[in-house]
Write a protein that holds these residues in place. Sequence first.
Motif, PDB file in Angstrom:
ATOM      1  N   GLN A  99       0.863  -1.194   0.000  1.00 50.57           N
ATOM      2  CA  GLN A  99       0.000   0.000   0.000  1.00 50.57           C
ATOM      3  C   GLN A  99       0.893   1.236   0.000  1.00 50.57           C
ATOM      4  OE1 GLN A  99      -2.313   1.636   3.428  1.00 50.57           O
ATOM      5  NE2 GLN A  99      -4.072   1.136   2.160  1.00 50.57           N
ATOM      6  N   GLY A 108      -8.743  -6.635   9.092  1.00 48.91           N
ATOM      7  CA  GLY A 108      -7.593  -6.090   9.794  1.00 48.91           C
ATOM      8  C   GLY A 108      -7.532  -6.671  11.191  1.00 48.91           C
ATOM      9  N   TYR A 148      -8.277   2.033  20.281  1.00 42.56           N
ATOM     10  CA  TYR A 148      -8.548   0.860  19.441  1.00 42.56           C
ATOM     11  C   TYR A 148      -7.323   0.545  18.583  1.00 42.56           C
ATOM     12  CZ  TYR A 148     -10.919  -2.235  16.198  1.00 42.56           C
ATOM     13  OH  TYR A 148     -11.271  -3.325  15.442  1.00 42.56           O
TER      14      TYR A 148
END
Length: 409
Positions: free
Chosen positions: A100, A322, A360
């Motif tokens: 990416q 993910g 998170y």
Amino acid sequence: MQPYTALTLPNGAVIPNRLAKAAMEENMADNDHAPSKELIRLYQSWADGGVGLMITGNVMIDRRAMTGPGGVVLDSAQFGARFEQWSRTARSRGAHIWMQINHPGRQMPAAMGQETMAPSAVPMDLGNYSRQFAAPRAMTEADIADVQQRFVNSARLAERFGFTGVQIHAAHGYLLSQFLSPLTNKRTDRWGGSLENRARLLVDVVKAVRQAVGKGFAVAVKLNSADFQKGGFSQDDAKQVVSMLNTLGVDLIELSGGSYEAPAMHGQTRDGRTLAREAYFLEFARDIATVATMPLMVTGGIRRYPVVEQVLASGIAMAGMGTALAIDPQLPKAWLSDRSASPALRAIPWKNKVLSSIAYMAMVKYQLRRLSQGRQTRPHVAPALALLMQQLETKVRNWQYRRMMHGGA
Ligand SMILES: Cc1cc2nc3c(=O)[nH]c(=O)nc-3n(C[C@H](O)[C@H](O)[C@H](O)COP(=O)(O)O)c2cc1C
């Protein structure tokens, strides 16, 4: 379509199954901003776990423009052997690995001490956390041309070092996504205004990358199905951008959503819309699939086998994960014998949405760190502990980065 059937891409490449590891920034580069041993060990665990495709955490196209400290940069051939080792490891069991490639634009932490640039001089709005990001300056024509060239350069290098494709990051509020959104792109030249103008940089980058790499090398795009902010990039915009990409030889589009300001990729919006509890963007993807001619992948909130089946039954070619694969990299293999496996993190009890979103990320990165050290993951880690550890590490890494770039703290 079944999760364990192969997918043939428009370029003829065959992905062995429909399960993809979505990009997760690892912050595990070595001091040269090249892949470290730990980073490579992490990819070994995903390769062994049977996933069909790994998309790397975002790799920077310019070492002056980083999404965070400890990020991998590919802007020269200098450390090619380490990149080759990374791709070889990921491909060792037959999976594909796409790099990416990304430019953060205004989403670069201020603590890294670099000037930030963006389509327009629109600062981040994160309430009390806004000062974590410096106000950007508007890009010049020369800046835009340079960025385009850098995407091409990194893609060429990724191909040379054994990656099977690249994914151009045009989602989550980073530079290309800033160009797409009317909230961050206030330009009045050919790069702003109409959607055609706002999408020009993405379209030009895709065309230039496609032309620069071999036919069998995959060129993919990660795009927001919407920004989930009032007045932002809309679902209809996304459909039109996908139509623009239809004729450009794109091998796959991954649909996600949101930005740092509205982290919809983790289930939070800022325009009052509620997302599905699982596979957040599936409804959007189904709609976008009505115009897309290339395979689509949807990512966000997928961690159960029946949800993967639901995604694939909707005409979406791949399911991206993910968090679930950060907790259990063996999940694709585990599901072959136990369909009930559904990895999840401990719930975060806090009301503050920005803080919860940062925690998170920290909890997921905590799992990545453990895997990179050859240790078992700990999905029940306390959010406060993961956050604290992350902040300490970021402080050190920021200091190292500033020292490298400026020769001082
Ligand atoms: C720690 C972490 C790092 C991430 N880094 C990236 C990244 O570098 N590039 C990207 O496109 N998305 C990134 N994401 C978003 C994921 O690719 C994905 O879209 C999101 O986590 C939702 O999927 P999930 O519910 O399966 O985790 C990251 C997510 C997490 C949790």
